[in-house]
Enzyme design. Sequence first.
Site, PDB file in Angstrom:
ATOM      1  N   PHE A 100       0.848  -1.197   0.000  1.00 56.03           N
ATOM      2  CA  PHE A 100       0.000   0.000   0.000  1.00 56.03           C
ATOM      3  C   PHE A 100       0.880   1.241   0.000  1.00 56.03           C
ATOM      4  O   PHE A 100       1.769   1.374   0.830  1.00 56.03           O
ATOM      5  CB  PHE A 100      -0.927   0.025   1.223  1.00 56.03           C
ATOM      6  CG  PHE A 100      -1.850   1.215   1.224  1.00 56.03           C
ATOM      7  CD1 PHE A 100      -3.032   1.186   0.473  1.00 56.03           C
ATOM      8  CD2 PHE A 100      -1.537   2.375   1.925  1.00 56.03           C
ATOM      9  CE1 PHE A 100      -3.882   2.294   0.449  1.00 56.03           C
ATOM     10  CE2 PHE A 100      -2.381   3.487   1.894  1.00 56.03           C
ATOM     11  CZ  PHE A 100      -3.556   3.440   1.156  1.00 56.03           C
ATOM     12  N   LYS A 109       2.727  10.227   8.188  1.00 55.81           N
ATOM     13  CA  LYS A 109       2.070   9.725   9.399  1.00 55.81           C
ATOM     14  C   LYS A 109       2.747  10.200  10.698  1.00 55.81           C
ATOM     15  O   LYS A 109       2.566  11.344  11.086  1.00 55.81           O
ATOM     16  CB  LYS A 109       1.951   8.200   9.356  1.00 55.81           C
ATOM     17  CG  LYS A 109       0.918   7.734   8.307  1.00 55.81           C
ATOM     18  CD  LYS A 109       0.394   6.336   8.546  1.00 55.81           C
ATOM     19  CE  LYS A 109      -0.839   6.055   7.692  1.00 55.81           C
ATOM     20  NZ  LYS A 109      -0.589   5.328   6.478  1.00 55.81           N
ATOM     21  N   ASP A 137       9.276   2.746   1.628  1.00 59.45           N
ATOM     22  CA  ASP A 137       8.100   3.470   2.125  1.00 59.45           C
ATOM     23  C   ASP A 137       7.997   3.221   3.632  1.00 59.45           C
ATOM     24  O   ASP A 137       7.553   2.169   4.074  1.00 59.45           O
ATOM     25  CB  ASP A 137       6.846   2.982   1.398  1.00 59.45           C
ATOM     26  CG  ASP A 137       5.576   3.696   1.872  1.00 59.45           C
ATOM     27  OD1 ASP A 137       5.605   4.345   2.939  1.00 59.45           O
ATOM     28  OD2 ASP A 137       4.543   3.575   1.172  1.00 59.45           O
TER      29      ASP A 137
HETATM   30  C1  LIG Z   1      -0.765   5.616   5.047  1.00 62.82           C
HETATM   31  C2  LIG Z   1       0.234   5.116   4.065  1.00 62.82           C
HETATM   32  C3  LIG Z   1       0.431   5.758   2.826  1.00 62.82           C
HETATM   33  C4  LIG Z   1      -0.418   6.914   2.367  1.00 62.82           C
HETATM   34  O1  LIG Z   1      -0.290   8.024   3.198  1.00 62.82           O
HETATM   35  P1  LIG Z   1      -1.463   9.140   3.187  1.00 62.82           P
HETATM   36  O2  LIG Z   1      -0.954  10.191   4.121  1.00 62.82           O
HETATM   37  O3  LIG Z   1      -2.706   8.458   3.654  1.00 62.82           O
HETATM   38  O4  LIG Z   1      -1.596   9.625   1.794  1.00 62.82           O
HETATM   39  C5  LIG Z   1       1.421   5.271   1.997  1.00 62.82           C
HETATM   40  N1  LIG Z   1       2.186   4.223   2.355  1.00 62.82           N
HETATM   41  C6  LIG Z   1       2.033   3.592   3.540  1.00 62.82           C
HETATM   42  C7  LIG Z   1       2.927   2.456   3.884  1.00 62.82           C
HETATM   43  C8  LIG Z   1       1.040   4.008   4.422  1.00 62.82           C
HETATM   44  O5  LIG Z   1       0.862   3.353   5.577  1.00 62.82           O
END
Ligand SMILES: *Cc1c(COP(=O)(O)O)cnc(C)c1O
Length: 395
Positions: free
Chosen positions: A133, A251, A217
């Site tokens: 994701f 986050k 990520d």
């Molecule tokens: C939450 C998340 C995203 C997206 O971040 P947003 O601030 O919701 O756009 C991308 N990658 C990972 C691993 C995430 O947990």
Amino acid sequence: MTEEYRARFARVAMRSAPTPMAVLEHGEGARVWDVDGAEYLDFLAGIAVNALGHAHPVVVDAIAAQAARVMHVSNYFTSPPAVAFAETLVRLTGAGEAGRVYPANSGAEAIEAAVKLARRTGRPRILAFESGFHGRTMGALALTGKAALREPFEPMLPGVEHIPTDLAALEAAMGPDVAAVILEPIKGEAGVVPLPAGFLAAARRLTREHGALLIVDEIQTGAGRTGEWFAFQHAGELEPGDLPDAIVLAKGIGGGVPVGALVTTGAASELFTLGQHGSTFGGNPLATAVAVAVLGEIERAGLVQNAARRGEQLQQGIRDLASPLVTEVRGRGLLIGVELDRPVAGHVVAAALERGLIINAASGTTVRLAPPLIIGDADIERFLTLFSASLEAAA
Ligand SMILES: *Cc1c(COP(=O)(O)O)cnc(C)c1O
């Protein structure tokens, strides 16, 4: 009040929004209250966002102080917090002398910057992983390895391929036309699924051999959540001294204010040239001042170490409940997945909410826990009591 707000929300919220689990009004630390005064223990923290919990004085003071100075200046200018933000991220990631930072407003926006970075290699293919994701904007969505999320919005960004998370698949997919490999050290949305042992180091070796970027990520795993500042820094993940080419953050780094960042290392820091990327709000003094304060407090209070220690305590506590429903407890630090033997995670979450506990069903069979990094013995004890009852109720 809750039902009235729910009805009002249902009338005006975009159809894409789910029915709210509760209507939250205020919080303090790991506790939060709804508009009817019901109290909840928050073991989701806005999905791994509220690192310091709710209404932490460091966050409140940073917002007030910066708002009274200057909140926004546009990217024709910079500000002391914007500079400190970039310096702090370079230091904490270990990005080194060549480290550079692009400030963004969210995870997806930081991912978009990473996608553009990958395009700057001049190579057409980007490899991402099945069930991964990376966000919901068009570039981030293209990278996301869940077909059901992508399909309503096709055609996607060309050149992206989703491969199984195994070394043979990665080896087979690599080639001179691969711009980048992007991965999560622990797949959070997929249900807190760690990479196979040795995978990150192997991906580093393969991307280097083929001249491709390794983009990690760390949006969910970063800012101390897994018990290191960033998950790639755990012993045994990368060879000592090795780094990803790019690290994507959001986050937890803002403790609740919307902020993200792309951090580059080495030659990847030279791929963007003047004017090739930008954003009105990116690097905004308010968001960056809060992020600097949040990261400073995580450091000052030893919350990375607390995440490591509390994570083990929590995992052990859940195992000791000996629930017949639980088949596995996994994850690192305070990002934990509880695997169930049948698809009742939604029932467990609903039973928990009724009892005053906020947790999340990352999948039908996985309960995800991501409490604030400040939790202590009393929070864990309370959690175990409520979680145990919720498991029983759902069995
Ligand atoms: C939450 C998340 C995203 C997206 O971040 P947003 O601030 O919701 O756009 C991308 N990658 C990972 C691993 C995430 O947990």
